[in-house]
Write an enzyme that holds these catalytic residues in place. Structure first.
Site, mmCIF file in Angstrom:
data_model
loop_
_atom_site.group_PDB
_atom_site.id
_atom_site.type_symbol
_atom_site.label_atom_id
_atom_site.label_comp_id
_atom_site.label_asym_id
_atom_site.label_seq_id
_atom_site.Cartn_x
_atom_site.Cartn_y
_atom_site.Cartn_z
ATOM 1 N N LYS A 239 -21.143 36.748 21.765
ATOM 2 C CA LYS A 239 -20.208 37.178 20.716
ATOM 3 C C LYS A 239 -20.610 36.553 19.384
ATOM 4 C CE LYS A 239 -17.055 33.432 22.035
ATOM 5 N NZ LYS A 239 -15.851 33.087 22.839
ATOM 6 N N TYR B 145 -20.802 18.305 -9.181
ATOM 7 C CA TYR B 145 -19.426 18.569 -9.619
ATOM 8 C C TYR B 145 -18.572 17.318 -9.473
ATOM 9 C CZ TYR B 145 -20.135 23.624 -9.888
ATOM 10 O OH TYR B 145 -20.559 24.874 -10.225
HETATM 11 C C1 LIG Z 1 -16.245 32.125 23.735
HETATM 12 C C2 LIG Z 1 -15.862 32.241 25.178
HETATM 13 C C3 LIG Z 1 -16.722 31.774 26.183
HETATM 14 C C4 LIG Z 1 -17.945 30.950 25.878
HETATM 15 O O1 LIG Z 1 -17.500 29.668 25.528
HETATM 16 P P1 LIG Z 1 -18.515 28.462 25.259
HETATM 17 O O2 LIG Z 1 -17.625 27.286 25.149
HETATM 18 O O3 LIG Z 1 -19.194 28.786 23.976
HETATM 19 O O4 LIG Z 1 -19.442 28.400 26.398
HETATM 20 C C5 LIG Z 1 -16.383 32.030 27.499
HETATM 21 N N1 LIG Z 1 -15.245 32.683 27.818
HETATM 22 C C6 LIG Z 1 -14.388 33.108 26.873
HETATM 23 C C7 LIG Z 1 -13.138 33.799 27.287
HETATM 24 C C8 LIG Z 1 -14.654 32.895 25.516
HETATM 25 O O5 LIG Z 1 -13.781 33.297 24.595
#
Ligand SMILES: *Cc1c(COP(=O)(O)O)cnc(C)c1O
Length: 382
Positions: free
Chosen positions: A48, A269
């Site tokens: 994702k 800044y």
């Molecule tokens: C993002 C996510 C993962 C992966 O999580 P990590 O901690 O990055 O391994 C797995 N399951 C769900 C439901 C997620 O939202």
């Protein structure tokens, strides 16, 4: 001996303010390590947010070449984009499920939705009825995080209604751990027990509970499928123990300008940095718009030839200033690069300085870099 291969994307190397090198071989090695840790469970890959900012188009084929068959994305559009980069047999699961009126898109692009509530279930059932064929789905159960998934009451309603899953081919029952990064937190065992309990009221299907950190909680948490994301990209699964994963990213920022400042000068800044004695400083071409947050800048640094270059003053949108007084003079010139992320200082270190987690550093990495992907051989579809 495999020939190293590089795939370049993003801005042209010569013109980009920084070069982000993404090591696909390291991602593959991390996948092998996680799969071995997961014992007999299938090791899926979470890609994702464009593979946590590293480029799903490059990362997913590399993982598929390493044996990954199931990919998770959050949004339908991520799934549609991913379809082009994995083979037709690869399974793409959409964590958010289908929003109303997008069920046909899911079917068209061969995406498996996660069903998080009874309304999503009803709509997916209607889609199956319309097509007069069973449709695959993943059922997510809320075991305590209160974010996504069917409640105990929803599961009861499904168990009591013989038609609730009509036309639905339940491929997986999943839940997500809230506190897996702390092995001592009793919440994980409670969530596991709830998953076992709720699952018992549903038709038999493979189960999944562990993301990256959950894999390291041991075999009780592996069930039939594990879903690592961050660990594939080198983020430490447990802050209290040494990170067993390979670093994946290197970020080299270009020096744009150098000067010598003294006690009469202020830097950046707010003029928050005022040298006590003359210092040689360099302005480099990475700023907060590139994912390097202003917050925690005072603990930030770059590296050059083994010399630590502390960040001076505030980080600007497109640049920051580092102290190069102790670096070899011959290396300090416009166009040369310093390392902002490397094996000495990884995403978890930068995150700690900024008061956040490695996940946020990775997914914030800028779009203005030249991106170079290195692999120990070219994945077939690239
Ligand atoms: C993002 C996510 C993962 C992966 O999580 P990590 O901690 O990055 O391994 C797995 N399951 C769900 C439901 C997620 O939202």
């Amino acid at each position: 001996m495999p020939v190293p291969c590089a795939i370049d994307t993003g801005w042209p190397r010569a013109r980009a303010g920084a070069v982000l090198t993404i090591d696909l071989a390291a991602i593959r090695a991390n996948y092998r390590l996680l799969r071995a840790r997961a014992g007999g469970a299938e090791c899926a890959a979470v890609v994702k947010a464009d593979a946590y900012g590293l480029g799903a188009a490059q990362v997913a084929p590399a993982l598929e070449a390493e044996g990954a068959r199931t990919f998770f994305v959050a949004h339908i559009d991520e799934g549609i984009a991913l379809r082009r980069h994995v083979s037709p047999g690869a399974r793409i699961i959409v964590l958010h499920g289908a929003l109303p009126q997008t069920e046909d898109e899911c079917v068209r692009h061969d995406l498996v939705p996660v069903i998080n509530d009874l309304d999503q279930l009803r709509r997916w059932r209607a889609q199956a009825a319309t097509l007069a064929r069973p449709l695959p789905a993943v059922l997510q159960l809320d075991t305590g995080m209160s974010r996504f998934g069917l409640s105990e009451r929803d599961v009861g309603a499904i168990a009591d209604d013989p038609d609730a899953l009509r036309g639905i081919d339940v491929r997986l029952v999943m839940s997500h751990l809230a506190c897996a990064d702390n092995p001592d937190d009793p919440a994980s065992a409670r969530q596991r027990a709830r998953l076992l309990h709720l699952r018992g009221a549903l038709p038999r299907a493979p189960a999944s509970l562990a993301a990256s950190s959950g894999i390291f909680l041991g075999p009780d948490f592996h069930f039939d499928l594990v879903r690592p994301g961050a660990a594939l990209y080198g983020v430490a699964p447990d802050a209290t123990r040494p990170n067993p994963l390979h670093p994946v990213v290197r970020l080299q920022a270009r020096i744009l300008q150098t000067r010598v400042v003294g006690p009469d000068d202020g830097v950046g800044y707010g003029l928050t940095y005022r040298p006590a004695s003359p210092r040689r400083i360099a302005t480099i071409a990475v700023g907060y718009a590139d994912g390097f947050m202003r917050c925690g800048a005072e603990d930030g640094c770059a590296w050059l030839d083994g010399v630590r270059l502390p960040v001076l003053g505030r980080i600007s949108m497109d640049s920051m200033t580092v102290d190069v007084t102790d670096a070899p003079e011959r290396l300090i010139r416009p166009g040369a690069t310093v390392d902002l992320l490397d094996t000495r200082r990884g995403v978890d270190d930068v995150a700690q300085a900024a008061g956040t987690i490695g996940y946020e550093i990775l997914t914030s990495l800028g779009r203005r870099y030249h991106r170079a992907y290195v692999a120990d051989h070219a994945p077939a579809d690239l």
